[in-house]
Design an enzyme around this catalytic site. Sequence first.
Site, PDB file in Angstrom:
ATOM      1  N   GLY A  17       4.328   7.120  -1.572  1.00  0.00           N
ATOM      2  CA  GLY A  17       5.721   6.733  -1.738  1.00  0.00           C
ATOM      3  C   GLY A  17       6.671   7.104  -0.606  1.00  0.00           C
ATOM      4  O   GLY A  17       7.879   6.997  -0.760  1.00  0.00           O
ATOM      5  N   ALA A  27       1.396   4.276  -2.049  1.00  0.00           N
ATOM      6  CA  ALA A  27       1.305   5.682  -2.438  1.00  0.00           C
ATOM      7  C   ALA A  27       1.063   6.580  -1.213  1.00  0.00           C
ATOM      8  O   ALA A  27       0.373   6.162  -0.291  1.00  0.00           O
ATOM      9  CB  ALA A  27       0.160   5.859  -3.436  1.00  0.00           C
ATOM     10  N   CYS A  37      -1.527   4.072  10.944  1.00  0.00           N
ATOM     11  CA  CYS A  37      -1.490   5.332  11.687  1.00  0.00           C
ATOM     12  C   CYS A  37      -2.817   5.477  12.444  1.00  0.00           C
ATOM     13  O   CYS A  37      -3.361   6.563  12.556  1.00  0.00           O
ATOM     14  CB  CYS A  37      -1.214   6.518  10.782  1.00  0.00           C
ATOM     15  SG  CYS A  37      -2.331   6.663   9.394  1.00  0.00           S
ATOM     16  N   ASP A  47      -4.832  -3.964  -6.807  1.00  0.00           N
ATOM     17  CA  ASP A  47      -5.199  -4.263  -5.427  1.00  0.00           C
ATOM     18  C   ASP A  47      -4.104  -5.143  -4.801  1.00  0.00           C
ATOM     19  O   ASP A  47      -3.731  -6.164  -5.388  1.00  0.00           O
ATOM     20  CB  ASP A  47      -6.548  -5.003  -5.456  1.00  0.00           C
ATOM     21  CG  ASP A  47      -7.157  -5.097  -4.077  1.00  0.00           C
ATOM     22  OD1 ASP A  47      -6.417  -5.438  -3.133  1.00  0.00           O
ATOM     23  OD2 ASP A  47      -8.365  -4.823  -3.954  1.00  0.00           O
ATOM     24  N   ALA A  56       0.897  -1.169   0.000  1.00  0.00           N
ATOM     25  CA  ALA A  56       0.000   0.000   0.000  1.00  0.00           C
ATOM     26  C   ALA A  56       0.926   1.207   0.000  1.00  0.00           C
ATOM     27  O   ALA A  56       1.197   1.805   1.024  1.00  0.00           O
ATOM     28  CB  ALA A  56      -0.901  -0.012   1.235  1.00  0.00           C
ATOM     29  N   ASP A  87       1.885  -1.004   5.000  1.00  0.00           N
ATOM     30  CA  ASP A  87       1.506   0.219   5.713  1.00  0.00           C
ATOM     31  C   ASP A  87       0.020   0.395   5.388  1.00  0.00           C
ATOM     32  O   ASP A  87      -0.346   1.106   4.464  1.00  0.00           O
ATOM     33  CB  ASP A  87       2.364   1.363   5.165  1.00  0.00           C
ATOM     34  CG  ASP A  87       2.128   2.657   5.875  1.00  0.00           C
ATOM     35  OD1 ASP A  87       1.831   2.637   7.075  1.00  0.00           O
ATOM     36  OD2 ASP A  87       2.230   3.714   5.220  1.00  0.00           O
ATOM     37  N   ASP A 120      -0.585   0.087  -5.376  1.00  0.00           N
ATOM     38  CA  ASP A 120      -1.636   0.945  -4.810  1.00  0.00           C
ATOM     39  C   ASP A 120      -2.814   0.955  -5.775  1.00  0.00           C
ATOM     40  O   ASP A 120      -2.667   0.563  -6.941  1.00  0.00           O
ATOM     41  CB  ASP A 120      -1.150   2.377  -4.547  1.00  0.00           C
ATOM     42  CG  ASP A 120      -1.901   3.036  -3.380  1.00  0.00           C
ATOM     43  OD1 ASP A 120      -1.348   3.130  -2.283  1.00  0.00           O
ATOM     44  OD2 ASP A 120      -3.085   3.428  -3.572  1.00  0.00           O
ATOM     45  N   LYS A 170       7.324   5.580   2.189  1.00  0.00           N
ATOM     46  CA  LYS A 170       8.131   4.449   2.661  1.00  0.00           C
ATOM     47  C   LYS A 170       8.882   3.788   1.510  1.00  0.00           C
ATOM     48  O   LYS A 170       9.994   3.327   1.687  1.00  0.00           O
ATOM     49  CB  LYS A 170       7.257   3.461   3.434  1.00  0.00           C
ATOM     50  CG  LYS A 170       6.737   4.152   4.667  1.00  0.00           C
ATOM     51  CD  LYS A 170       5.891   3.360   5.542  1.00  0.00           C
ATOM     52  CE  LYS A 170       5.255   4.284   6.571  1.00  0.00           C
ATOM     53  NZ  LYS A 170       4.301   5.273   5.993  1.00  0.00           N
TER      54      LYS A 170
HETATM   55  N1  SAM Z   1       2.884   3.782   2.519  1.00  0.00           N
HETATM   56  C1  SAM Z   1       2.446   5.078   2.060  1.00  0.00           C
HETATM   57  C2  SAM Z   1       3.539   6.087   2.349  1.00  0.00           C
HETATM   58  O1  SAM Z   1       4.377   5.845   3.214  1.00  0.00           O
HETATM   59  O2  SAM Z   1       3.573   7.135   1.674  1.00  0.00           O
HETATM   60  C3  SAM Z   1       1.122   5.488   2.693  1.00  0.00           C
HETATM   61  C4  SAM Z   1       0.041   4.459   2.477  1.00  0.00           C
HETATM   62  S1  SAM Z   1      -1.551   4.877   3.087  1.00  0.00           S
HETATM   63  C5  SAM Z   1      -1.389   4.585   4.782  1.00  0.00           C
HETATM   64  C6  SAM Z   1      -2.514   3.534   2.566  1.00  0.00           C
HETATM   65  C7  SAM Z   1      -2.623   3.375   1.055  1.00  0.00           C
HETATM   66  O3  SAM Z   1      -3.354   2.178   0.797  1.00  0.00           O
HETATM   67  C8  SAM Z   1      -3.368   4.466   0.315  1.00  0.00           C
HETATM   68  O4  SAM Z   1      -2.514   5.071  -0.622  1.00  0.00           O
HETATM   69  C9  SAM Z   1      -4.510   3.724  -0.399  1.00  0.00           C
HETATM   70  O5  SAM Z   1      -4.753   4.228  -1.691  1.00  0.00           O
HETATM   71  C10 SAM Z   1      -3.967   2.325  -0.451  1.00  0.00           C
HETATM   72  N2  SAM Z   1      -4.940   1.225  -0.592  1.00  0.00           N
HETATM   73  C11 SAM Z   1      -6.213   1.139  -0.168  1.00  0.00           C
HETATM   74  N3  SAM Z   1      -6.740  -0.056  -0.480  1.00  0.00           N
HETATM   75  C12 SAM Z   1      -5.767  -0.747  -1.110  1.00  0.00           C
HETATM   76  C13 SAM Z   1      -5.693  -2.044  -1.687  1.00  0.00           C
HETATM   77  N4  SAM Z   1      -6.746  -2.866  -1.657  1.00  0.00           N
HETATM   78  N5  SAM Z   1      -4.549  -2.424  -2.266  1.00  0.00           N
HETATM   79  C14 SAM Z   1      -3.471  -1.591  -2.318  1.00  0.00           C
HETATM   80  N6  SAM Z   1      -3.486  -0.358  -1.789  1.00  0.00           N
HETATM   81  C15 SAM Z   1      -4.621   0.045  -1.202  1.00  0.00           C
END
Ligand code: SAM
Length: 441
Positions: free
Chosen positions: A262, A260, A381, A309, A258, A328, A282, A264
């Site tokens: 970016g 975006a 978070c 996904d 997960a 994350d 993402d 991490k």
């Molecule tokens: N790791 C990112 C960073 O450090 O910048 C922040 C991630 S944020 C906590 C959670 C992310 O999960 C969001 O960008 C969201 O779009 C994505 N997300 C939600 N459902 C998802 C899925 N089924 N598969 C992949 N990503 C997903």
Amino acid sequence: MGKLKLSDRQLHALVESIKLGEEIKPSQQAKRKVFERYRIDGWENSKLTGIFYSIQRRLGLIDEIIQELVGVSPLILDPWLRAALRVAVEIAVFRNPNEKTLQHLRGLAQFLSRKTHPFTGYYYYDVLPKIINYVPKLDSPEKRLKWEYLFPEWFIRKIRTIIGPETEDLLRALNSTLPLSVRVNMLKADVEQVEAFLKRKSIRFERSERVNTVIRILDPFNPGVLLNRGWVIAQEEAPALASLVLSPKPGETVVDLAAAPGGKTSHMAELMNNEGKIYAFDVDDVRIKRMKEVLKRMGVEIAEIIRADGRKAPEILGREVADKVMLDAPCTSDGTIAKNPELRWRLREKNIPKVVKLQKELLQSAWELLKPGGKMLYSTCSLLVEENEEVVKWFLERNENAKLVPLRGPYDEGLLPGTMRAWPHRHGTIGFFYALIEKED
Ligand code: SAM
């Protein structure tokens, strides 16, 4: 303190800006537009701006009061009526208006009739006495805390079960403003270089003691230049610690499930010295677009972005392909309220099971991706046990070769031994949870 005095014109400007604030984001732009039209400036501007922001901050509570008094959600009322009722509650319930101001509040009925339909004016006129005589029933500790700190009652109740006597400290910390934190990108710069830049601009800062590439900027500062050069990324200390906990090595294969925008992924590429491979998943197009820009600017060369996904990742990449997996997870994000104050009123208790289900499915997918001997980090978070310890417990119970690698600081142990939590009131950062899980050979 003297009683609050507001004229007809000032009330009209407030109602109009609250109404327009629903349509134009950020709402302060709406306020500026309306105040210009009403020629509000100087001391009058500061006074009305204060009231405008205070309505935004209290919005959830104000709407609950309206619902209690009119019997329906304000969200289904006419937008002009809703704005007028919100202003009336702010002034009559939370402030101490003089008699003349109360009269002007009654006068808003005609203003409404002119703006929309006479019916809305009658309706407002009818409800106003109930607002003026409203006395809150603060008959439980949660209600009292809700009134004082402006959080949904269910959220306060959950926080109390987690942290008991520290609840007020935590709510206060969530209500305070955190300084801007940036993480220096060692692929493009070093910490001393960024510190020298800030010194030249006479900007005060301090270096984080827990993550030595994170700098907290203490003066108002627009980091645009530093961001554009790829020298830094805006990131709090607690999320910056996540990649250090997972600790990917140069040459490894890593999946960020997960990813975006970016934060991490870029940190892991740095720790891997741009050697190896990171698959960054993402589903959100807007966030993926930002991630592309971020990774390019920061000089990340080993990340492949996959718009899919994360639950499909084992199908796409194959099973047992990763040395490390970063999950994350998408979460309620309540740990970030100090950074996003309005988020508190968007939290819905009923949405928790849905997000927990997604977290569990993503965790299972992370597990399938992991090579024997590999490690994955589950982080959120959120402060809620449901999204953290309970998810990890559920996972460990059903995967017998999954072993929690105990985390010993720099933050505190979570409610499940071996996990870790960053607490806003204890550690001066956003709320964050970490569980490092190893796949035994
Ligand atoms: N790791 C990112 C960073 O450090 O910048 C922040 C991630 S944020 C906590 C959670 C992310 O999960 C969001 O960008 C969201 O779009 C994505 N997300 C939600 N459902 C998802 C899925 N089924 N598969 C992949 N990503 C997903």
